[in-house]
Design a protein around this motif. Sequence first.
Motif, PDB file in Angstrom:
ATOM      1  N   VAL A  34       0.843  -1.191   0.000  1.00  0.00           N
ATOM      2  CA  VAL A  34       0.000   0.000   0.000  1.00  0.00           C
ATOM      3  C   VAL A  34       0.881   1.245   0.000  1.00  0.00           C
ATOM      4  O   VAL A  34       2.063   1.187   0.343  1.00  0.00           O
ATOM      5  CB  VAL A  34      -0.967   0.020   1.219  1.00  0.00           C
ATOM      6  N   ASN A  35       0.303   2.358  -0.410  1.00  0.00           N
ATOM      7  CA  ASN A  35       1.060   3.604  -0.424  1.00  0.00           C
ATOM      8  C   ASN A  35       1.148   4.151   0.985  1.00  0.00           C
ATOM      9  O   ASN A  35       0.132   4.535   1.569  1.00  0.00           O
ATOM     10  CB  ASN A  35       0.370   4.627  -1.329  1.00  0.00           C
ATOM     11  N   VAL A  36       2.353   4.168   1.513  1.00  0.00           N
ATOM     12  CA  VAL A  36       2.503   4.681   2.868  1.00  0.00           C
ATOM     13  C   VAL A  36       3.742   5.576   2.915  1.00  0.00           C
ATOM     14  O   VAL A  36       4.778   5.242   2.341  1.00  0.00           O
ATOM     15  CB  VAL A  36       2.561   3.531   3.910  1.00  0.00           C
ATOM     16  N   ASP A  37       3.581   6.741   3.538  1.00  0.00           N
ATOM     17  CA  ASP A  37       4.705   7.666   3.547  1.00  0.00           C
ATOM     18  C   ASP A  37       5.776   7.211   4.536  1.00  0.00           C
ATOM     19  O   ASP A  37       5.515   6.412   5.442  1.00  0.00           O
ATOM     20  CB  ASP A  37       4.222   9.084   3.853  1.00  0.00           C
ATOM     21  N   VAL A  38       6.969   7.738   4.322  1.00  0.00           N
ATOM     22  CA  VAL A  38       8.135   7.260   5.067  1.00  0.00           C
ATOM     23  C   VAL A  38       7.948   7.376   6.571  1.00  0.00           C
ATOM     24  O   VAL A  38       8.202   6.437   7.323  1.00  0.00           O
ATOM     25  CB  VAL A  38       9.393   8.039   4.634  1.00  0.00           C
ATOM     26  N   ARG A  62       5.410   4.891   7.917  1.00  0.00           N
ATOM     27  CA  ARG A  62       5.965   3.545   7.871  1.00  0.00           C
ATOM     28  C   ARG A  62       6.959   3.319   9.007  1.00  0.00           C
ATOM     29  O   ARG A  62       6.989   2.258   9.627  1.00  0.00           O
ATOM     30  CB  ARG A  62       6.625   3.329   6.500  1.00  0.00           C
ATOM     31  N   LEU A  81      -2.499   7.023  -9.505  1.00  0.00           N
ATOM     32  CA  LEU A  81      -1.082   7.360  -9.329  1.00  0.00           C
ATOM     33  C   LEU A  81      -0.259   6.446 -10.221  1.00  0.00           C
ATOM     34  O   LEU A  81      -0.412   5.227 -10.179  1.00  0.00           O
ATOM     35  CB  LEU A  81      -0.692   7.179  -7.856  1.00  0.00           C
ATOM     36  N   ILE A  84      10.857   6.066  -2.034  1.00  0.00           N
ATOM     37  CA  ILE A  84      12.225   5.682  -1.679  1.00  0.00           C
ATOM     38  C   ILE A  84      12.223   4.421  -0.822  1.00  0.00           C
ATOM     39  O   ILE A  84      11.238   4.077  -0.186  1.00  0.00           O
ATOM     40  CB  ILE A  84      13.001   6.811  -0.947  1.00  0.00           C
ATOM     41  N   GLU A  90       5.122  13.899  -1.908  1.00  0.00           N
ATOM     42  CA  GLU A  90       4.984  12.868  -0.879  1.00  0.00           C
ATOM     43  C   GLU A  90       6.124  11.866  -1.001  1.00  0.00           C
ATOM     44  O   GLU A  90       6.390  11.369  -2.095  1.00  0.00           O
ATOM     45  CB  GLU A  90       3.674  12.112  -1.107  1.00  0.00           C
ATOM     46  N   LEU A  91       6.757  11.570   0.113  1.00  0.00           N
ATOM     47  CA  LEU A  91       7.792  10.536   0.105  1.00  0.00           C
ATOM     48  C   LEU A  91       7.168   9.224   0.559  1.00  0.00           C
ATOM     49  O   LEU A  91       6.805   9.071   1.720  1.00  0.00           O
ATOM     50  CB  LEU A  91       8.938  10.928   1.039  1.00  0.00           C
ATOM     51  N   LEU A  92       7.023   8.313  -0.376  1.00  0.00           N
ATOM     52  CA  LEU A  92       6.429   7.013  -0.041  1.00  0.00           C
ATOM     53  C   LEU A  92       7.502   5.938   0.002  1.00  0.00           C
ATOM     54  O   LEU A  92       8.557   6.072  -0.601  1.00  0.00           O
ATOM     55  CB  LEU A  92       5.360   6.641  -1.084  1.00  0.00           C
ATOM     56  N   THR A  93       7.192   4.882   0.727  1.00  0.00           N
ATOM     57  CA  THR A  93       8.161   3.794   0.829  1.00  0.00           C
ATOM     58  C   THR A  93       7.852   2.699  -0.193  1.00  0.00           C
ATOM     59  O   THR A  93       6.730   2.559  -0.652  1.00  0.00           O
ATOM     60  CB  THR A  93       8.106   3.129   2.212  1.00  0.00           C
TER      61      THR A  93
END
Lengths: 679, 309
Positions: A581-585, A588, B134, B210, B232-235
């Motif tokens: 899923v899209n989760v920000d750093v 997370r 996206l 990242i 947005e910085l996503l993992t």
Amino acid sequence: MGLLALGTALDWPDAQKHAQQVREWGIKQLLEIWNKAKHKERDAMLWGDEVEYLVVTYSKDDPKVLLSLRQADILTALAADEELSTQGGCVPALQELKSQSSNPLPVFHPEFGRFMLEATPGKPWGIDLKELLEVEPDMKIRRKIAKDHMKSEEYPITLTTFPRLGVPGVFTDPYYPPSGSKLRSQFVPDEIANPHIRFPTLAANIRWRRGRKVQVNVPVYHDENTPNPWKDPSVNYDLDKWPEDADVRNGAAPDNFIHMDAMAFGMGSCCLQITFQAKNITEGRKMYDQLSPLGPIMLALTAATPIYKGFLADTDVRWNQISRAVDDRTPEELGEKALKGSRWRIPKSRYASNSTYISTDPRLRPEYFDPDLIIDESIKAQLLQGGMDDLLATHFAHLFIRDPIVIFNEDLKELDITKADHFENIQSTNWQHMRFKPPPPGSDIGWRVEFRPMEIQITDFENAAFAVFMVLITRAILSFDLNFYIPIVKVDENMETAHARDAVLDKKFYFRKNPFSNRPPRSAHASGTNTPMVSRPPSPTGPVEDEYVLMSVDEVINGSKSDEHEFPGLIPIVESYLDSVNVDVQTRCEIATYLDLIRKRASGQLWTAAKWIRQFVAKHPAYKHDSDVNDAVTKGLIGTVIDISDREQLGKGWKGLDVPDLENLLGQFRGGCGGGSAA
Amino acid sequence: MTRIILSTGNIVSGGPSIIRKPGTYRSNLEFTNSLRSNFLAAQQDYAAALQNGNGETNGSGRPATDVWTAKEDSALYIPRIDWASAGLQEERAQYEITVKLFFLPTAPPEKRSEYINEALRLVTKELRLETVDLLITSFPGVSFEGDCEWEADKINATMGNEEEEVNTWSALEALHEQGKVSRLGIAEFGSDKLQRFIGKVKVRPAVDQINIKNCCNVPPPLALLAKDENIELLTHGDCTDILPSGTLRELLGQGLQGAGVLADGEDNAKGLRGDLKPEWVVKYTAFVKDRGVIENKGYFAGAELVEEA
């Protein structure tokens, strides 16, 4: 079942006469609810946590820590706080308040124990992963608000039980003598319970129905100076005020057991409960079933209850004590006497691990069901007649083998089919480790499932970690269509296993080896229809015994690398969900911190609260290694718990706190531990 | 020359492929394992469906390739896809659809427009929808690697081919302008690279994906830039070179783990021959927003087989 509603609560002999009426009306209400809500669809995932506190009085100068019985005053103070109520915080039992605020403050509720307080978030949580990070700050605010409405020497603490509840002498503020007419306990006063008529009646009628006092016996922990056999020195065999005082002379207090005799010893425990709203009834039923086998694992993993009535117990969790504290079964139902007046022998207390699976999942094999399930056949027939399917009808026909304990005379005049009061009377006094909750009539709330086995943790960080973990595991279960089914009797067995001292490290639990479902074969869904519902493979037919194996909590949580079985582990499963899923750093990483706590508790790198408390007691200079947790040790423990909590409120971490083994409980989380002279 | 389209089908309820092994932080195992298991499942399902009617096997116990693969519009689908079962359960508005497109080092950059169209065509056909929310692009040779994020950020500055990346981006911008993609994202851009990139493009990336290891520290320059530019910085946990040609050859080859589509060396062996060139991989995820449930996730990959003369 609002607490504002006062009425005439019936004594047991009268209540018993109306039990059947309440059941019948309850079933009518249930059918009404079910018919209205069975097609309810597309409800969002909302969830809520409940944190329960003990309120203690503590001051540096007073050698004793006491339980504060000022619940009602504290709730009144909370309700009177205008600033709080304009921001949505409230005490629903005392005020009707419709929240205007989009981010309302927490809500406070009374609990059974007059020394307890419950707090929930001001509105249910959603499933935006960022929102999971709000849980811990919210829990901290709850604690702060609670504290702000107490006297300066009163503190809300999150230990499961008060170590000296029921000791001879003074343990409450104010003091009341034991041996009251309602509880008839030789250890705790009637005033220990919330004075609302519902609670003392509940306790009295359980005792009355049962024909004697409840019998809550916990094995004592034998330390090096503990006599063997050990006789509970606080039992008074000479007391003769109530007929029930004879219980102890008739063997209610066996050697080597800490003996307790009142509902407060169980229902006075604090736990961490999580409720999830499902998309629809089908998903709710699935979550109910799939979370059920996780119950004992999470109980062992959150173990926090090593002390009862001033003694170290040989068990680590609260569960069975609550179970016995509300066990209203008659000698006939217990199997001690031949059946005459009672309808069945009933194998479990009303507070117990659950006994039914209810999902329409084709993976639910008949072998998983409890072969000795007791149900009320006439109620089942009535539910079937009303259109309910067999599985769900069986579930409710099982819950409805119980009598309603508290009946208000006023409620018996007329059946209000638009309400749920009679249904809830039975439903909410079946305290199983999962609860399947139909939508309340007249609301747009959906079908919900409550996960009830977890023990409350000392810090809000830990409580948030376990809450967030449970939320994520439900999302993984639904996304990956996981299958944790094992025979329900094995879940029962696991629940017993979870009680052992250090079960989290030393015991093994039955758990399903392969949690994955088979990929649906193409031929089955190449039907050309527009419904892309994944069709399922035919039910597997191998022996059920081959499906599960004994695993440690570490294997269940972190995965198992053994040659015989390869289990992926609940944490890797949750991580795989997060990977997808899209989760920000930042989110997370915060979630990773929570998962890390759980990973380490399961592997033994960190200790459970139960183990830490045991070690704290063992190292306390006032402890004589005789299992006796005296006032001085208790004061040390509670004082430490308050310090830990204060530090957490300040966001300062626990470095420098002079507390033995704190780094083994909390590790390097939230600023870390260590640096104290004892560390 | 044969175009090859590989697919995994929906992998969320397809068993253990989706579960990562503890301790692995980036890998293509989810992709390769789920391809493998989809090949195997297709072989079993279609062979069973034939009920021995066309009992031809290629000698290794596998059903003949044409039983479980399909030629459609000049492309070879491995395995064949049952488009009848495509689609999602709820209304479009319930979902967040994320697509990640990997351009592979083995493919010529000038053909990326084609790859984008092909990948999106397949994903929208599989999920039965018109638009995605996206679209994240992973460029070859760009990664965020190092012992710690600080170091990774520095190394990253010199990676990739900026001219090609900007050119590719204009094709993606067109999709954005047409309304087919709501947000565009890139993967593994460090602060320097990202700063230069946003100076050159019309539609700024809304997302930078990242990979984070143990230390959860986003390098401050990247964090600052992302904040200032509202990115947005996503993992993520994907590796950049998600389908090396050796891996693809193994997946399709005659080995124990292979699908038996490609011939291996020996002259008498059955199967396709030639030079196999992976071109792109696309990962798609259909996430039910207000329930936090992943309903569909899978991959397509495109490759070109240049037959030996």
